[in-house]
Motif scaffolding. Sequence first.
Motif, PDB file in Angstrom:
ATOM      1  N   THR A  92      12.759  -3.790  30.352  1.00 56.20           N
ATOM      2  CA  THR A  92      11.900  -2.778  29.670  1.00 56.20           C
ATOM      3  C   THR A  92      12.969  -2.034  29.092  1.00 56.20           C
ATOM      4  O   THR A  92      12.670  -1.278  27.808  1.00 56.20           O
ATOM      5  CB  THR A  92      10.797  -2.484  30.644  1.00 56.20           C
ATOM      6  N   PHE A  93      13.553  -1.214  29.770  1.00 51.92           N
ATOM      7  CA  PHE A  93      14.546  -0.117  29.697  1.00 51.92           C
ATOM      8  C   PHE A  93      15.865  -0.129  28.991  1.00 51.92           C
ATOM      9  O   PHE A  93      16.535   0.519  28.295  1.00 51.92           O
ATOM     10  CB  PHE A  93      14.626   0.739  30.780  1.00 51.92           C
ATOM     11  N   LEU A  94      16.539  -1.541  29.349  1.00 48.57           N
ATOM     12  CA  LEU A  94      17.837  -1.635  28.639  1.00 48.57           C
ATOM     13  C   LEU A  94      17.913  -2.453  27.480  1.00 48.57           C
ATOM     14  O   LEU A  94      18.826  -2.574  26.649  1.00 48.57           O
ATOM     15  CB  LEU A  94      18.644  -2.278  29.767  1.00 48.57           C
ATOM     16  N   GLU A  95      16.745  -3.438  27.192  1.00 51.04           N
ATOM     17  CA  GLU A  95      16.630  -4.249  26.184  1.00 51.04           C
ATOM     18  C   GLU A  95      15.603  -4.008  25.129  1.00 51.04           C
ATOM     19  O   GLU A  95      15.824  -3.969  23.825  1.00 51.04           O
ATOM     20  CB  GLU A  95      16.412  -5.807  26.588  1.00 51.04           C
ATOM     21  N   PHE A  96      14.563  -3.233  25.563  1.00 49.35           N
ATOM     22  CA  PHE A  96      13.474  -3.069  24.771  1.00 49.35           C
ATOM     23  C   PHE A  96      13.372  -1.682  24.278  1.00 49.35           C
ATOM     24  O   PHE A  96      12.639  -1.608  23.093  1.00 49.35           O
ATOM     25  CB  PHE A  96      12.180  -3.230  25.319  1.00 49.35           C
ATOM     26  N   ILE A  97      13.897  -0.911  24.918  1.00 46.86           N
ATOM     27  CA  ILE A  97      13.958   0.724  24.289  1.00 46.86           C
ATOM     28  C   ILE A  97      15.492   0.931  23.526  1.00 46.86           C
ATOM     29  O   ILE A  97      16.489   0.291  23.989  1.00 46.86           O
ATOM     30  CB  ILE A  97      14.049   1.549  25.430  1.00 46.86           C
ATOM     31  N   ASP A  98      15.209   1.563  22.451  1.00 47.97           N
ATOM     32  CA  ASP A  98      16.511   1.797  21.699  1.00 47.97           C
ATOM     33  C   ASP A  98      17.563   2.355  22.627  1.00 47.97           C
ATOM     34  O   ASP A  98      17.555   3.484  22.847  1.00 47.97           O
ATOM     35  CB  ASP A  98      16.164   2.480  20.528  1.00 47.97           C
ATOM     36  N   ARG A  99      18.645   1.743  22.792  1.00 52.86           N
ATOM     37  CA  ARG A  99      19.682   2.234  23.835  1.00 52.86           C
ATOM     38  C   ARG A  99      20.269   3.600  23.257  1.00 52.86           C
ATOM     39  O   ARG A  99      20.305   4.528  24.048  1.00 52.86           O
ATOM     40  CB  ARG A  99      20.819   1.307  24.106  1.00 52.86           C
ATOM     41  N   LYS A 100      20.429   3.764  22.165  1.00 50.96           N
ATOM     42  CA  LYS A 100      21.026   5.037  21.433  1.00 50.96           C
ATOM     43  C   LYS A 100      19.967   6.166  21.785  1.00 50.96           C
ATOM     44  O   LYS A 100      20.399   7.200  22.515  1.00 50.96           O
ATOM     45  CB  LYS A 100      21.338   5.072  20.195  1.00 50.96           C
ATOM     46  N   LYS A 101      18.680   5.749  21.416  1.00 48.14           N
ATOM     47  CA  LYS A 101      17.889   6.954  21.826  1.00 48.14           C
ATOM     48  C   LYS A 101      17.509   6.970  23.220  1.00 48.14           C
ATOM     49  O   LYS A 101      17.253   8.272  23.641  1.00 48.14           O
ATOM     50  CB  LYS A 101      16.339   6.433  21.135  1.00 48.14           C
ATOM     51  N   SER A 102      17.430   5.985  23.995  1.00 45.19           N
ATOM     52  CA  SER A 102      17.357   6.285  25.458  1.00 45.19           C
ATOM     53  C   SER A 102      18.409   7.168  26.096  1.00 45.19           C
ATOM     54  O   SER A 102      18.304   7.824  26.891  1.00 45.19           O
ATOM     55  CB  SER A 102      17.026   4.829  26.019  1.00 45.19           C
ATOM     56  N   ASP A 103      19.691   6.802  25.573  1.00 45.12           N
ATOM     57  CA  ASP A 103      20.961   7.687  26.184  1.00 45.12           C
ATOM     58  C   ASP A 103      20.579   9.055  25.652  1.00 45.12           C
ATOM     59  O   ASP A 103      20.764  10.207  26.476  1.00 45.12           O
ATOM     60  CB  ASP A 103      22.326   7.030  25.518  1.00 45.12           C
ATOM     61  N   ASP A 104      20.244   9.345  24.524  1.00 41.40           N
ATOM     62  CA  ASP A 104      20.705  10.671  23.757  1.00 41.40           C
ATOM     63  C   ASP A 104      19.124  11.738  24.169  1.00 41.40           C
ATOM     64  O   ASP A 104      19.359  12.791  24.182  1.00 41.40           O
ATOM     65  CB  ASP A 104      20.734  10.645  22.394  1.00 41.40           C
ATOM     66  N   ASP A 105      18.100  10.953  23.990  1.00 40.50           N
ATOM     67  CA  ASP A 105      16.864  11.687  23.891  1.00 40.50           C
ATOM     68  C   ASP A 105      15.731  11.144  24.926  1.00 40.50           C
ATOM     69  O   ASP A 105      15.272  12.151  25.672  1.00 40.50           O
ATOM     70  CB  ASP A 105      16.090  11.392  22.253  1.00 40.50           C
ATOM     71  N   ASP A 132      11.171  -7.738  20.546  1.00 39.05           N
ATOM     72  CA  ASP A 132      12.360  -7.184  20.082  1.00 39.05           C
ATOM     73  C   ASP A 132      12.772  -5.825  20.454  1.00 39.05           C
ATOM     74  O   ASP A 132      13.800  -5.648  21.021  1.00 39.05           O
ATOM     75  CB  ASP A 132      12.628  -7.026  18.349  1.00 39.05           C
ATOM     76  N   GLY A 133      11.705  -5.054  20.494  1.00 38.28           N
ATOM     77  CA  GLY A 133      11.616  -3.633  20.869  1.00 38.28           C
ATOM     78  C   GLY A 133      10.292  -3.181  21.087  1.00 38.28           C
ATOM     79  O   GLY A 133       9.244  -3.220  20.525  1.00 38.28           O
ATOM     80  N   ILE A 134      10.360  -1.793  22.066  1.00 35.46           N
ATOM     81  CA  ILE A 134       9.213  -0.817  22.127  1.00 35.46           C
ATOM     82  C   ILE A 134       9.490   0.036  21.148  1.00 35.46           C
ATOM     83  O   ILE A 134      10.396   0.759  21.067  1.00 35.46           O
ATOM     84  CB  ILE A 134       8.896  -0.470  23.613  1.00 35.46           C
ATOM     85  N   VAL A 135       8.304   0.397  20.245  1.00 40.97           N
ATOM     86  CA  VAL A 135       8.535   1.284  19.154  1.00 40.97           C
ATOM     87  C   VAL A 135       7.978   2.730  19.784  1.00 40.97           C
ATOM     88  O   VAL A 135       6.918   2.948  20.473  1.00 40.97           O
ATOM     89  CB  VAL A 135       7.503   1.000  18.003  1.00 40.97           C
ATOM     90  N   VAL A 136       8.879   3.730  19.816  1.00 44.61           N
ATOM     91  CA  VAL A 136       8.773   5.038  20.260  1.00 44.61           C
ATOM     92  C   VAL A 136       8.799   5.842  19.213  1.00 44.61           C
ATOM     93  O   VAL A 136      10.133   6.075  18.428  1.00 44.61           O
ATOM     94  CB  VAL A 136       9.802   5.249  21.608  1.00 44.61           C
ATOM     95  N   GLU A 137       7.996   6.739  19.090  1.00 48.25           N
ATOM     96  CA  GLU A 137       7.898   8.065  18.332  1.00 48.25           C
ATOM     97  C   GLU A 137       7.696   9.219  18.941  1.00 48.25           C
ATOM     98  O   GLU A 137       6.657   9.329  19.584  1.00 48.25           O
ATOM     99  CB  GLU A 137       6.731   7.642  17.237  1.00 48.25           C
ATOM    100  N   ASN A 138       8.199  10.413  18.659  1.00 39.55           N
ATOM    101  CA  ASN A 138       8.019  11.554  19.497  1.00 39.55           C
ATOM    102  C   ASN A 138       7.921  11.334  20.883  1.00 39.55           C
ATOM    103  O   ASN A 138       6.955  11.981  21.623  1.00 39.55           O
ATOM    104  CB  ASN A 138       6.800  12.178  18.685  1.00 39.55           C
ATOM    105  N   LYS A 139       8.715  10.536  21.296  1.00 37.67           N
ATOM    106  CA  LYS A 139       8.668  10.109  22.807  1.00 37.67           C
ATOM    107  C   LYS A 139       7.535   9.683  23.171  1.00 37.67           C
ATOM    108  O   LYS A 139       7.173   9.514  24.574  1.00 37.67           O
ATOM    109  CB  LYS A 139       9.155  11.398  23.694  1.00 37.67           C
ATOM    110  N   LYS A 140       6.696   8.825  22.422  1.00 35.59           N
ATOM    111  CA  LYS A 140       5.573   8.237  22.981  1.00 35.59           C
ATOM    112  C   LYS A 140       5.756   6.716  22.487  1.00 35.59           C
ATOM    113  O   LYS A 140       5.994   6.198  21.324  1.00 35.59           O
ATOM    114  CB  LYS A 140       4.268   8.699  22.282  1.00 35.59           C
ATOM    115  N   ALA A 141       5.294   5.852  23.332  1.00 38.17           N
ATOM    116  CA  ALA A 141       5.228   4.508  23.006  1.00 38.17           C
ATOM    117  C   ALA A 141       3.999   4.493  22.175  1.00 38.17           C
ATOM    118  O   ALA A 141       2.866   4.413  22.395  1.00 38.17           O
ATOM    119  CB  ALA A 141       5.081   3.712  24.249  1.00 38.17           C
ATOM    120  N   VAL A 142       4.529   3.608  20.978  1.00 38.45           N
ATOM    121  CA  VAL A 142       3.325   3.578  19.692  1.00 38.45           C
ATOM    122  C   VAL A 142       3.268   2.114  19.322  1.00 38.45           C
ATOM    123  O   VAL A 142       2.070   1.785  18.495  1.00 38.45           O
ATOM    124  CB  VAL A 142       3.338   4.401  18.766  1.00 38.45           C
ATOM    125  N   GLY A 143       3.939   1.324  19.835  1.00 40.80           N
ATOM    126  CA  GLY A 143       3.969  -0.064  19.415  1.00 40.80           C
ATOM    127  C   GLY A 143       5.063  -1.097  20.085  1.00 40.80           C
ATOM    128  O   GLY A 143       5.888  -0.757  20.876  1.00 40.80           O
TER     129      GLY A 143
END
Length: 536
Positions: A292-305, A257-268
């Motif tokens: 990887t980057f359009l489906e598994f990374i939260d798009r809002k976070k990827s666009d903003d942060d 469903d997604g790659i979990v990212v915390e503090n700009k690090k992949a953690v799960g």
Amino acid sequence: MITQYDVIIIGAGHNGLTLGAYLARSGLSVVVLEARHEEGGGLSTEELTYPGFLHNVHANYHTFVDLAPPVSDLKIRDHGVQYVKPEVQMASIYPDNTALVIYDDIEKTAASFARFSQKDAETFLRLYKEAHGYVDLLLGTLMFEPPMSVKELTKALSVFKVGNRSQFLSVKLRKETINQFLDEHFENSKIKAHLAFHGAVCGYGNNIEGLAIGFPLLMGKINNWHLSIGGSHRLAHALWRDLANHGGVLITDARVDGIVVENKKAVGVKLQDGTELKANKCVVSTVSVEQTFLEFIDRKKSDDDLLEPEFVNKVQNEILHQSWSLFSVHLAMSQAPNYIASEFEPDVNKAWVVNLGYDSLEALNDDWDVIAKNGLPDPRPNVAVNSLYDPTDAPDGCYTGLIRQFAPYEIGSDGPAAWDEISGIYGQKCIDAWAKFAPNLAEDAILKWATYSPHDITVKLPNMVRGDWMMGQITLSNMLDQRPTSELGGYRTPIKDLYMAGSTQHPHGFITFGPAYNALSVIAEDLGIERWWREV
């Protein structure tokens, strides 16, 4: 439920399994996630026609056996994988029913060339011996090491004065097409057509500027094609066994469903069923850049942060995919083909792989033009009969057949879904094209057949975007450290502890093991893993 592992790998194709096996052998806890019900990705062997007929749906030709370090490092053969290297590797049959043959024995190959041109036979021998002489160097520097840049490669060739030492390898090749290379060194149109077709089957389009630089390497292993006994899926099983034997875990039916990212690090990684997996050290993706980057990374976070807008735009609009794909027909047969050309060259009936119909570079170029316009060329396919060298892949007295035809992903203006309606019609045309050269196949020799279109490729394996079985176009601008983008070319990504290790990366698709092996070096450096595997 939250489960912890040191490393989480997304995708259980041969790259994901290979990387997982190395890391598990290194003492890390590893889980490999696969969306499908079985591991292997392109290492897929299925009974598409009748029970007992084993069809390699994707990978059929294994050309890096005994060249790729993982084959020995992971002791692949100890896990039950058996390879055969056919004595008659490949042939081209021309419209006039003459034939050129590639043997395991390169001197016999040169003798076949000499029937068309003595000069070209001598040139081919020099090219093969020169390329074969530095194939280990090329593999070590270009295939099984993290990539250098084209500029660095050019400088290296200049510093070592390769142009003065070599008749065939030079700096100028980075601006030449394979067509230009062949026109410069060879004279016979049929020989040139065969060598160009060989490159195209390996994903190297003969009319693309810059690909001449990799062509000598292809020639250095032109007789290194191997067949996996019992089907290509045996290799997937072997890699899984090695992973499991060293404590690694494979989870199938695990849709991310997604790659979990915390503090700009992949953690799960979070799965669609709600399962959360924690990565203590890193997450590795071996699927497409888009997934990887359009489906598994939260798009809002990827666009903003997380990701720069320029990078997101590249992923959305600039990832280069092959402009053509493969249309396949898998056949259950009661007879092996008996070619008319066997009157000219009897060994053509022993050839594992046969290229049908191309007798000039112009003919191949014309078909690329048709495909570029989303048209279907009159079939001039690449065919194979695995049963000639693997009696286990069909019932006694029977044979499996494979037809591969260059084709577009989309048909006309109707898009890829048009394949659902036209596959049967085009499949019959491909069979007819084969039977034109082997008339016995037009009788009762074909028991049943099934098609597999470019659209089917993407439906089955979504990471092969637009039917792109190489997972990225092979062009000079999409090679080495620029594949698939400058930000991702070194296997690291803009997100800390997230790596790419699939065929989107250098060197490219095919069963090379290269992306996983090279990503391993980068991950080992970052994680401080002691290198136990052999240096190339």
